[in-house]
Every structure is written in C-alpha cells, then in structure tokens.
Design an enzyme around this catalytic site. Sequence first.
Site, mmCIF file in Angstrom:
data_model
loop_
_atom_site.group_PDB
_atom_site.id
_atom_site.type_symbol
_atom_site.label_atom_id
_atom_site.label_comp_id
_atom_site.label_asym_id
_atom_site.label_seq_id
_atom_site.Cartn_x
_atom_site.Cartn_y
_atom_site.Cartn_z
ATOM 1 N N ARG A 92 0.793 -1.217 0.000
ATOM 2 C CA ARG A 92 0.000 0.000 0.000
ATOM 3 C C ARG A 92 0.836 1.283 0.000
ATOM 4 O O ARG A 92 0.533 2.235 -0.712
ATOM 5 C CB ARG A 92 -0.946 -0.001 1.201
ATOM 6 C CG ARG A 92 -2.111 0.937 1.011
ATOM 7 C CD ARG A 92 -3.085 0.800 2.147
ATOM 8 N NE ARG A 92 -3.888 -0.410 2.000
ATOM 9 C CZ ARG A 92 -5.206 -0.434 2.184
ATOM 10 N NH1 ARG A 92 -5.834 0.653 2.529
ATOM 11 N NH2 ARG A 92 -5.875 -1.552 2.050
ATOM 12 N N GLU A 137 -25.942 0.100 -23.262
ATOM 13 C CA GLU A 137 -25.584 -0.054 -24.680
ATOM 14 C C GLU A 137 -24.530 -1.135 -24.877
ATOM 15 O O GLU A 137 -24.626 -1.957 -25.797
ATOM 16 C CB GLU A 137 -25.067 1.279 -25.246
ATOM 17 C CG GLU A 137 -26.167 2.331 -25.362
ATOM 18 C CD GLU A 137 -25.623 3.744 -25.468
ATOM 19 O OE1 GLU A 137 -24.395 3.920 -25.611
ATOM 20 O OE2 GLU A 137 -26.441 4.687 -25.397
#
Length: 289
Positions: free
Chosen positions: A119, A140
């Site tokens: 991290r 779509e």
Amino acid sequence: MARPLALALALLAVSVTVLPLVSSADDYARCEGAVKGWADSAGEGDNAGDKLNLKDLLFFLHIPRTGGRTYFHCFLKKLYTNAQECPRSYDKLRFDPSHPDCTLVVSHDDYSLTSKLPRERTSVVTILRNPVDRVFSTYEFSVEVAARFLVHPNLTSAKTMTSRVLTKSRAVSTLDIWPWKYLVPWMREDLFARRDARGNDSVPSSKKINAYDVEDMVMPLHQYINDPVAHEIIHNGATFQITGLTNNSYFDGAHEVRHCVRKYPDLGRFVLQVAKAGPYAVHRTYRGS
Ligand SMILES: *[C@@H]1O[C@H](CO)[C@@H](O)[C@H](O)[C@H]1NC(C)=O
Ligand SMILES: *[C@@H]1O[C@H](CO)[C@@H](O)[C@H](O)[C@H]1NC(C)=O
Ligand SMILES: *[C@@H]1O[C@H](CO)[C@@H](O)[C@H](O)[C@H]1NC(C)=O
C-alpha cells in the site's frame, strides 16, 4: 482492511441468526454500526498530502464505461513497457501477485485490491464519468456484446460454441470480467428469449425510433435499470468500486456494508464521504453519450 472489523461483522451475523426477533430499530443500529465501523477503518492511513506523487506501483482502477480502455492503450501503454505490466488481472480469480517487478496493475477489480498490494508504495488512479451517461453506456455495451451471440441458432449452441472457443484460445473474454460476466449473460438470455418469442417471420414491424425501447428485440432501458441486478452492480457501481465495496470485493465485510446501505439509503452518506476523501488522483472525464 482491518481484520477486527471483519471479525466484528462475523460476530454480528452470528448474533442475528441466534436472535431472529431483532426489531427494525435494532437492525438499523446494527447496520449503522457496520457502515460507520467500515468508514472509520477505510479512512485510516490516508496520507492526504501525498496523493499526487506517483509511487513505484500504479493501480489503474478501471471503472466500466469511463474510457478506460483508451486511457490504457493510448496513455499508460506509452509509459510502461510490457514487462512492467503486471499479469492481466481483470478479475480476482486471475490476479497473480507473483510478478514482483511489475509496476502497473490495470483491473476492473475494486479498491479492495489494494489490500493485496504494497500500500505505501502504490498509487491509485481512476476515471469517473457522469453517472447517467455511465448507466446509458453500460446498457448499450451490454446489448452490443450480448447481440454478438445472435449469430448462433439458439442459446444452448451460443454457450457451447463460446466456451469451446475460449478454452481453446485462452483469451480473456468480456464474459470473464466483472461486471460483464453478470450483465452480458443476463442480456444474452433475454435477447434469445425475445427472438424466440418473435418467431421467424415477424421481422420487426415497429418503426420505433427510440433505441432504448424496442421491446420486441431487446430488453428496454427502463426494465434494465429497474432490475435488481442493475441495482446491485450498476447504479452505485462506481462509488462501490472506488470504496472497495462491490460484490467482487476482497474485503469480507463488503457484502454486509453494501446490503446495509441499500436497505437504509441514508447510511450511504458514510460511503460517499469515504469515496470523496479517498486516496485517489482523479482525472475527471465528462463525455457525452
Ligand atoms: C440448437 O442449435 C443446434 C445447432 O443448430 C441444434 O443442434 C440444437 O438441437 C438446437 N437446440 C435446441 C434446444 O433447439
Ligand atoms: C423460418 O422461415 C424460413 C423461410 O421463410 C422457413 O423455411 C422456416 O421453416 C421457418 N422456420 C420456422 C421455425 O418457422
Ligand atoms: C454479484 O451480483 C450478481 C448480479 O446480481 C450476482 O449474480 C452474483 O451472484 C453476485 N456475486 C456475489 C459474490 O454476491
């Protein structure tokens, strides 16, 4: 993410099964505790001052329908060599952290993937899009990809042929990638059902010009966006993705938090706070649809 939280949530889940007669006030309090607890731990370690410095490892968190493919191919690919790119990690099942030298991770995985990455050495970049445009575009694209299968005579044959081709080529298919692995089969099944119902000779009679409402061919937009599947993974999909709370999360408590937020929408403000304060360098794009 904090392990004590996961444990606390597990304990909560147990106590709920033991005491099935929780009042709705208790249920709300339980949910509020779960969401707030998560929000507090999610805010930890956010070194706000350092967001814009690119660290050793870049995680491009690709939110579907935000232009991420273009960003990847036209921009990131010019900055990173093939060797620097971590193995394809479009889906958690495929994620392979065994490439210690790679410096670019591109994935539809959500923010919880950072729990698998070093991290302090990782930067995260993502692209947001106007949510309404994003939802239209998701519809779509679902239709577009699902409609490719209509070359097959029926659904059974579409499924068999596809899995045969994929096994052979070992290519990463849209069908392997969250959230398309849920959205495309759902739309595909619906397209075939509508084609079967239409029969052979009734070529669309409608002269409808509204492409979002061609009922005899395809599930209309309003039906799609009101379905529980869309509620689960599209409506708040981007917010859940950048907070690590999708139903594809690595964080065990994600389902509890997400379900609580859906059940009690006012708790969503905690999630939104985390999303807004998140450790991201954000490039905003607002594209027309
Ligand atoms: C689906 O199509 C294949 C190939 O034409 C055919 O062999 C099969 O019987 C069909 N299945 C059904 C359930 O109609
Ligand atoms: C579909 O139409 C073709 C040509 O008009 C015809 O030969 C065929 O029998 C029809 N099939 C069905 C299932 O109605
Ligand atoms: C994620 O959501 C999809 C669509 O609702 C569902 O089919 C799937 O089972 C969910 N996965 C998990 C792990 O909850």
